[in-house]
Write an enzyme that holds these catalytic residues in place. Structure first.
Site, PDB file in Angstrom:
ATOM      1  N   SER A  54       0.859  -1.176   0.000  1.00 42.43           N
ATOM      2  CA  SER A  54       0.000   0.000   0.000  1.00 42.43           C
ATOM      3  C   SER A  54       0.890   1.218   0.000  1.00 42.43           C
ATOM      4  CB  SER A  54      -0.909   0.018   1.229  1.00 42.43           C
ATOM      5  OG  SER A  54      -1.775   1.137   1.205  1.00 42.43           O
ATOM      6  N   ARG A 299      -0.709  -4.452  -6.711  1.00 43.13           N
ATOM      7  CA  ARG A 299      -1.891  -5.035  -6.069  1.00 43.13           C
ATOM      8  C   ARG A 299      -3.136  -4.366  -6.612  1.00 43.13           C
ATOM      9  NH1 ARG A 299      -5.003  -8.320  -4.539  1.00 43.13           N
ATOM     10  NH2 ARG A 299      -5.297  -9.164  -2.450  1.00 43.13           N
ATOM     11  N   THR A 335      -6.925   1.659   4.843  1.00 41.83           N
ATOM     12  CA  THR A 335      -6.464   0.940   6.030  1.00 41.83           C
ATOM     13  C   THR A 335      -7.362   1.223   7.227  1.00 41.83           C
ATOM     14  OG1 THR A 335      -4.173   1.007   5.235  1.00 41.83           O
ATOM     15  CG2 THR A 335      -4.512   0.553   7.563  1.00 41.83           C
ATOM     16  N   CYS A 487      -0.922  -7.353 -17.096  1.00 49.95           N
ATOM     17  CA  CYS A 487      -0.145  -7.966 -16.020  1.00 49.95           C
ATOM     18  C   CYS A 487       1.129  -7.164 -15.773  1.00 49.95           C
ATOM     19  CB  CYS A 487       0.219  -9.401 -16.372  1.00 49.95           C
ATOM     20  SG  CYS A 487       1.342 -10.160 -15.168  1.00 49.95           S
ATOM     21  N   CYS A 512       4.484 -14.266 -10.738  1.00 52.02           N
ATOM     22  CA  CYS A 512       3.247 -13.663 -10.235  1.00 52.02           C
ATOM     23  C   CYS A 512       3.449 -12.980  -8.884  1.00 52.02           C
ATOM     24  CB  CYS A 512       2.176 -14.743 -10.118  1.00 52.02           C
ATOM     25  SG  CYS A 512       0.598 -14.151  -9.494  1.00 52.02           S
ATOM     26  N   CYS A 515      -1.228  -9.875  -7.668  1.00 48.95           N
ATOM     27  CA  CYS A 515      -1.995  -8.626  -7.717  1.00 48.95           C
ATOM     28  C   CYS A 515      -3.456  -8.865  -8.047  1.00 48.95           C
ATOM     29  CB  CYS A 515      -1.369  -7.652  -8.707  1.00 48.95           C
ATOM     30  SG  CYS A 515      -1.592  -8.066 -10.451  1.00 48.95           S
ATOM     31  N   CYS A 518      -5.261 -10.061 -13.439  1.00 50.75           N
ATOM     32  CA  CYS A 518      -5.694 -10.960 -14.522  1.00 50.75           C
ATOM     33  C   CYS A 518      -7.068 -11.535 -14.241  1.00 50.75           C
ATOM     34  CB  CYS A 518      -4.668 -12.076 -14.722  1.00 50.75           C
ATOM     35  SG  CYS A 518      -4.359 -13.079 -13.250  1.00 50.75           S
TER      36      CYS A 518
END
Length: 543
Positions: A54, A299, A335, A487, A512, A515, A518
């Site tokens: 984040s 993410r 958050t 991606c 990978c 995130c 996809c």
């Protein structure tokens, strides 16, 4: 081999801010009221915080409620927010805009959210919470009556061919009176719960963005501790929702990132390349050109807000945090709302269990609606969908909502499915991105290297295809293979197909970074993201 089982009062899937807040609140209530309550947290990352990504500027309101003496307990909230800047970028210049009221950060802190989660885990364990990192919850378990019984972790040591290897270990079943799903955005188990219990009935579709982040160590001469910069405009087209952040904190550290709404239409657009190009802007480049890139990650973000919140409870389980979609988009913060959802869910679950009730927890949704969190999300519900009218239309409408109606408009704007927004390639113009210069802009593979991503190669691919003919037959033919561009980790690659001289999709699942883009943006919804074996994936330091 038969799986062993462990019994708990509450099992929590995910050791992010919402899951850990739920655990801490449950054990705090149990201690205050002399009630024995066993709580377990599963985390698919190799350690707590390994998969946490984040910005992050954190509003401490929920933390004040959860752990009032957090300052005395050494919480890693050290860099107070300073000056706010909001810029509109042209291709060569920047224009200073008034900072929207939701984006003022007085009283907030610039943090590494991963380190905050590591600290929260310490507080939870001190209260008696059992935390198991490196164990990925891969399956929801059900009682005969259809209620949630718990979860099972994935087996270890399954080969690429799906057969057990010499290192095979069966998964573990964790049974609970209530199971809390705190998986984060687009949770793989939460998706199955949505379908089984029809949790999205009567609510608008969720809409998402992809956030791509880097951590830099910059020259002290350009470091301004506490400075918070957000930009909109160049290089993203005006019909694409997107923007950047730069947060100065710590010892010459800058968190920098770029968010692109996944409702974009042009299949040639690449969020990763938009970010790399953005760093070359004359107003941005000087911050980084003499610095050193330390880490990288990406993410997805749930941006739907109030009108996209699903039903939060079902027999035997509860949703908390970003897996339900509590991000405050115009505030660019989630958050504090994730933590508050955990607190409210814990209150409702504790009362439910103490009373000896079974079935679905009651009171959680009502408490959320009546809390400051519910009011906050409801008032900004129209900001994100207003950007369907483009950058200037969205900014204009947002100003009206912020300064005139103050979020009290008698209407609610609608969202749509992100994957359905993609146009055919024949109807769009290809985008040529500049080659990375290796100083401020980089390629995907060198970026993934900095995410410390690792997957055991001899295991089934966790990026599963419902129909393996679709990528070539539909995605490549109609959309020019957009998975190779959306991606941010180089997982999807179209390579020569020796069988017919065309191209085929190659999935490099070892790259990978989890995130989930996809799973969201695939135009045919043919890609289904499931968990790899526990502990695999990125290992983000200080992200």
């Amino acid at each position: 081999m038969e799986r062993e089982a462990m019994e708990f009062d509450v099992v929590i899937v995910g050791a992010g801010p919402s899951g850990l807040s739920t655990a801490i609140r449950l054990r705090t209530l149990a201690a205050e009221q002399g009630h024995d309550l066993s709580v377990c947290v599963l985390e698919k990352g190799s350690e707590v915080g390994a998969h946490i990504l984040s910005g992050a500027v954190i509003e401490p309101r929920a933390l004040d409620e959860l752990i009032p003496d957090w300052r005395g307990k050494g919480a890693p909230l050290e860099q107070e927010a300073g000056q706010d800047r909001f810029l509109y970028l042209t291709n060569q210049n920047d224009i200073r805009l008034p900072t929207p009221p939701q984006m003022h950060n007085t009283g907030n802190y610039i943090v590494s959210l991963g380190n905050v989660c590591r600290w929260l885990a310490e507080q939870a364990e001190a209260l008696g919470v059992e935390i198991y990192p490196g164990f990925a919850a891969a399956e929801v378990l059900y009682h005969d009556d259809g209620s949630v019984k718990g979860v099972a972790t994935g087996a270890m040591g399954i080969g690429r061919d799906g057969e057990p290897t010499a290192q095979f270990e069966p998964g573990m079943e964790l049974h609970a009176r209530q199971t809390i799903f705190a998986e984060g955005c687009r949770g793989s188990l939460t998706k199955t719960l949505m379908d089984r219990f029809n949790l999205r009935e009567g609510v608008q579709p969720q809409t998402y963005g992809i956030g791509i982040k880097e951590l830099w160590e910059v020259d002290p001469s350009v470091h301004q501790p506490g400075l918070i910069v957000h930009t909109v405009g160049w290089p993203v087209p005006r019909d694409v929702y997107g923007g950047s952040f730069m947060y100065h904190f710590g010892e010459n550290l800058v968190s920098v990132g770029f968010v692109v709404g996944l409702d974009y239409q042009n299949p040639y657009l690449s969020p990763f390349d938009e970010f790399q190009q953005w760093k070359t802007h004359p107003s941005i480049r000087p911050t980084f050109e003499t610095g050193r890139r330390i880490s990288y990650g990406a993410r997805a973000l749930a941006e739907g807000g109030w009108q996209s919140i699903p039903k939060l409870t079902f027999p035997g389980g509860v949703l908390v945090g970003d897996t339900a979609g509590f991000l405050n988009v115009p505030k660019i913060k989630g958050t504090h709302t994730a933590m508050k959802s955990g607190i409210l869910a814990a209150d409702a679950v504790f009362a439910h269990l103490k009373a000896g009730k079974t079935g679905a927890v009651t009171g959680y949704w009502e408490a959320l609606k009546d809390s400051w969190m519910g009011w906050e999300l409801w008032r900004v519900r129209n900001i994100r969908p207003s950007f369907r009218w483009g950058l200037f239309g969205g900014i204009t409408y947002s100003a009206i909502e912020a300064y005139v109606t103050r979020g009290l408009s008698p209407w609610t704007l609608r969202h749509h499915e992100d994957h359905a927004a993609l146009k055919k390639a024949a109807d769009c113009k290809p985008i040529e991105y500049p080659k990375p210069d290796g100083k401020v802009s980089f390629d995907r593979l060198s970026s993934v290297y900095l995410s410390n991503t690792n997957h055991e190669e001899n295991q089934p691919c966790h990026l599963t295809l419902k129909d393996d003919t679709v990528p070539k037959r539909v995605n490549l033919a109609d959309y020019a293979g957009p998975e190779a561009r959306f991606c941010p980790a180089g997982v999807y690659e179209f390579v020569p197909d020796e069988t017919d001289g065309g191209q085929r999709l190659q999935i490099n699942f070892q790259n990978c970074v989890h995130c989930k883009t996809c799973d969201i943006k695939d135009p045919t919804q043919n890609i289904n993201w499931v968990v790899p074996q526990g502990g695999d994936g990125p290992n983000y330091p200080n992200m």
